[in-house]
Motif scaffolding. Structure first.
Motif, PDB file in Angstrom:
ATOM      1  N   UNK A   9       0.844  -1.183   0.000  1.00 22.64           N
ATOM      2  CA  UNK A   9       0.000   0.000   0.000  1.00 22.64           C
ATOM      3  C   UNK A   9       0.880   1.234   0.000  1.00 22.64           C
ATOM      4  N   UNK A  10       0.553   2.179  -0.868  1.00 21.53           N
ATOM      5  CA  UNK A  10       1.193   3.485  -0.890  1.00 21.53           C
ATOM      6  C   UNK A  10       0.173   4.511  -0.430  1.00 21.53           C
ATOM      7  N   UNK A  11       0.510   5.266   0.607  1.00 20.56           N
ATOM      8  CA  UNK A  11      -0.341   6.371   1.039  1.00 20.56           C
ATOM      9  C   UNK A  11       0.280   7.641   0.475  1.00 20.56           C
ATOM     10  N   UNK A  12      -0.317   8.142  -0.612  1.00 20.16           N
ATOM     11  CA  UNK A  12       0.192   9.316  -1.313  1.00 20.16           C
ATOM     12  C   UNK A  12      -0.301  10.575  -0.607  1.00 20.16           C
ATOM     13  N   UNK A  13       0.642  11.423  -0.199  1.00 17.23           N
ATOM     14  CA  UNK A  13       0.278  12.617   0.566  1.00 17.23           C
ATOM     15  C   UNK A  13      -0.068  12.237   1.987  1.00 17.23           C
ATOM     16  N   UNK A  14       0.769  11.409   2.590  1.00 17.69           N
ATOM     17  CA  UNK A  14       0.458  10.746   3.862  1.00 17.69           C
ATOM     18  C   UNK A  14       0.422  11.674   5.072  1.00 17.69           C
ATOM     19  N   UNK A  15       0.964  12.871   4.960  1.00 15.31           N
ATOM     20  CA  UNK A  15       0.974  13.761   6.128  1.00 15.31           C
ATOM     21  C   UNK A  15       1.720  13.137   7.282  1.00 15.31           C
ATOM     22  N   UNK A  16       1.018  12.850   8.364  1.00 16.59           N
ATOM     23  CA  UNK A  16       1.644  12.292   9.569  1.00 16.59           C
ATOM     24  C   UNK A  16       1.877  10.784   9.486  1.00 16.59           C
ATOM     25  N   UNK A  17       1.314  10.120   8.474  1.00 18.23           N
ATOM     26  CA  UNK A  17       1.458   8.675   8.345  1.00 18.23           C
ATOM     27  C   UNK A  17       0.419   7.878   9.112  1.00 18.23           C
ATOM     28  N   UNK A  44      -2.786   7.196   8.464  1.00 17.56           N
ATOM     29  CA  UNK A  44      -3.674   6.303   7.710  1.00 17.56           C
ATOM     30  C   UNK A  44      -3.031   4.936   7.519  1.00 17.56           C
ATOM     31  N   UNK A  45      -1.774   4.924   7.087  1.00 17.05           N
ATOM     32  CA  UNK A  45      -1.079   3.652   6.899  1.00 17.05           C
ATOM     33  C   UNK A  45      -1.009   2.840   8.174  1.00 17.05           C
ATOM     34  N   UNK A  46      -0.736   3.509   9.284  1.00 14.68           N
ATOM     35  CA  UNK A  46      -0.691   2.819  10.584  1.00 14.68           C
ATOM     36  C   UNK A  46      -2.052   2.227  10.929  1.00 14.68           C
ATOM     37  N   UNK A  47      -3.119   2.985  10.691  1.00 16.58           N
ATOM     38  CA  UNK A  47      -4.468   2.499  10.998  1.00 16.58           C
ATOM     39  C   UNK A  47      -4.827   1.294  10.132  1.00 16.58           C
ATOM     40  N   UNK A  48      -4.530   1.375   8.839  1.00 20.42           N
ATOM     41  CA  UNK A  48      -4.822   0.258   7.931  1.00 20.42           C
ATOM     42  C   UNK A  48      -4.033  -0.971   8.367  1.00 20.42           C
ATOM     43  N   UNK A  49      -2.771  -0.776   8.686  1.00 21.62           N
ATOM     44  CA  UNK A  49      -1.936  -1.903   9.090  1.00 21.62           C
ATOM     45  C   UNK A  49      -2.422  -2.530  10.388  1.00 21.62           C
ATOM     46  N   UNK A  50      -2.938  -1.735  11.310  1.00 21.94           N
ATOM     47  CA  UNK A  50      -3.413  -2.287  12.583  1.00 21.94           C
ATOM     48  C   UNK A  50      -4.641  -3.167  12.381  1.00 21.94           C
ATOM     49  N   UNK A  51      -5.413  -2.885  11.343  1.00 22.05           N
ATOM     50  CA  UNK A  51      -6.615  -3.683  11.063  1.00 22.05           C
ATOM     51  C   UNK A  51      -6.299  -4.887  10.180  1.00 22.05           C
ATOM     52  N   UNK A  52      -5.565  -4.639   9.075  1.00 26.25           N
ATOM     53  CA  UNK A  52      -5.370  -5.686   8.066  1.00 26.25           C
ATOM     54  C   UNK A  52      -4.016  -6.367   8.112  1.00 26.25           C
ATOM     55  N   UNK A  53      -3.095  -5.840   8.903  1.00 24.49           N
ATOM     56  CA  UNK A  53      -1.745  -6.418   8.989  1.00 24.49           C
ATOM     57  C   UNK A  53      -1.090  -6.528   7.610  1.00 24.49           C
ATOM     58  N   UNK A  54      -1.186  -5.449   6.844  1.00 26.55           N
ATOM     59  CA  UNK A  54      -0.555  -5.410   5.525  1.00 26.55           C
ATOM     60  C   UNK A  54       0.952  -5.335   5.732  1.00 26.55           C
ATOM     61  N   UNK A  55       1.677  -6.152   5.006  1.00 24.33           N
ATOM     62  CA  UNK A  55       3.110  -6.290   5.247  1.00 24.33           C
ATOM     63  C   UNK A  55       3.909  -5.054   4.844  1.00 24.33           C
ATOM     64  N   UNK A  56       3.498  -4.375   3.799  1.00 27.81           N
ATOM     65  CA  UNK A  56       4.359  -3.335   3.234  1.00 27.81           C
ATOM     66  C   UNK A  56       3.568  -2.056   2.987  1.00 27.81           C
ATOM     67  N   UNK A  57       3.678  -1.111   3.909  1.00 25.54           N
ATOM     68  CA  UNK A  57       3.026   0.183   3.740  1.00 25.54           C
ATOM     69  C   UNK A  57       4.103   1.228   3.512  1.00 25.54           C
ATOM     70  N   UNK A  58       3.942   2.004   2.448  1.00 25.59           N
ATOM     71  CA  UNK A  58       4.882   3.076   2.120  1.00 25.59           C
ATOM     72  C   UNK A  58       4.156   4.407   2.257  1.00 25.59           C
ATOM     73  N   UNK A  59       4.676   5.264   3.106  1.00 30.74           N
ATOM     74  CA  UNK A  59       4.150   6.612   3.252  1.00 30.74           C
ATOM     75  C   UNK A  59       4.955   7.542   2.355  1.00 30.74           C
ATOM     76  N   UNK A  60       4.244   8.356   1.568  1.00 31.37           N
ATOM     77  CA  UNK A  60       4.921   9.320   0.703  1.00 31.37           C
ATOM     78  C   UNK A  60       4.225  10.666   0.798  1.00 31.37           C
ATOM     79  N   UNK A  61       5.007  11.683   1.091  1.00 34.45           N
ATOM     80  CA  UNK A  61       4.518  13.055   1.084  1.00 34.45           C
ATOM     81  C   UNK A  61       5.703  13.961   0.768  1.00 34.45           C
ATOM     82  N   UNK A  62       5.705  14.551  -0.428  1.00 36.04           N
ATOM     83  CA  UNK A  62       6.866  15.356  -0.824  1.00 36.04           C
ATOM     84  C   UNK A  62       7.099  16.571   0.070  1.00 36.04           C
ATOM     85  N   UNK A  63       6.111  16.944   0.875  1.00 32.88           N
ATOM     86  CA  UNK A  63       6.240  18.124   1.723  1.00 32.88           C
ATOM     87  C   UNK A  63       6.586  17.792   3.173  1.00 32.88           C
TER      88      UNK A  63
END
Length: 149
Positions: free
Chosen positions: A10-18, A20-39
């Motif tokens: 999963x790529x969280x584009x414009x992740x801000x604080x990150x 969303x990825x943490x929340x998704x991972x806590x529910x689904x245990x997705x192995x590979x979450x990438x947070x990306x936010x150019x700012x």
């Protein structure tokens, strides 16, 4: 055919604080979450490759209108199968230093659907109060899945 979510990327584009990825991972245990936010320096490293799912929440309304097509193209090109957008369609509470509203591209849900449909299949579009939630599929999702079997 169902897939084991443990191997999903999963790529969280414009992740801000990150968060969303943490929340998704806590529910689904997705192995590979990438947070990306150019700012955000911590998440500003350009992600490589493609991801099973790309999320883009509270981002597109902050993109200047002339960059909207390129941003949609970039997000679609990073996705193997699914993209989920959540886009606010009203004023933000914050303003930019130049006095403009922080939601610099406020458009109707239909306008967003039209723009995103140029690059992705919009499978579901739901208006939730002041937001539109769009579940999209890449144009070649089925062939990609078939080739991975």
């Amino acid at each position: 055919a169902s897939r084991d979510l443990a191997g999903t990327t999963l790529l969280d584009y414009g992740c801000g604080s990150g968060n969303l990825g943490e929340a998704v991972n806590s529910i689904f245990k997705i192995a590979d979450i990438t947070n990306y936010d150019p700012f955000i320096e911590k998440y500003s490293k350009e992600p490589e490759g493609k991801f099973d799912i790309v999320t883009c929440f509270d981002v597109m309304e902050h993109v200047e209108i002339q960059y909207v097509p390129n941003t949609i193209n970039y997000i679609a090109d990073k996705a193997k199968y699914v993209v989920v957008f959540c886009i606010c369609c009203i004023d933000a509470k914050k303003t930019l230093p130049d006095g403009r509203n922080a939601h610099i591209t406020q458009k109707s849900p239909q306008w967003w659907i039209t723009q995103i449909s140029k690059k992705l299949h919009v499978i579901e579009a739901v208006n939730v109060r002041d937001f539109i939630l769009l579940a999209c599929q890449t144009f070649n999702a089925k062939e990609t899945l078939d080739n991975e079997k």
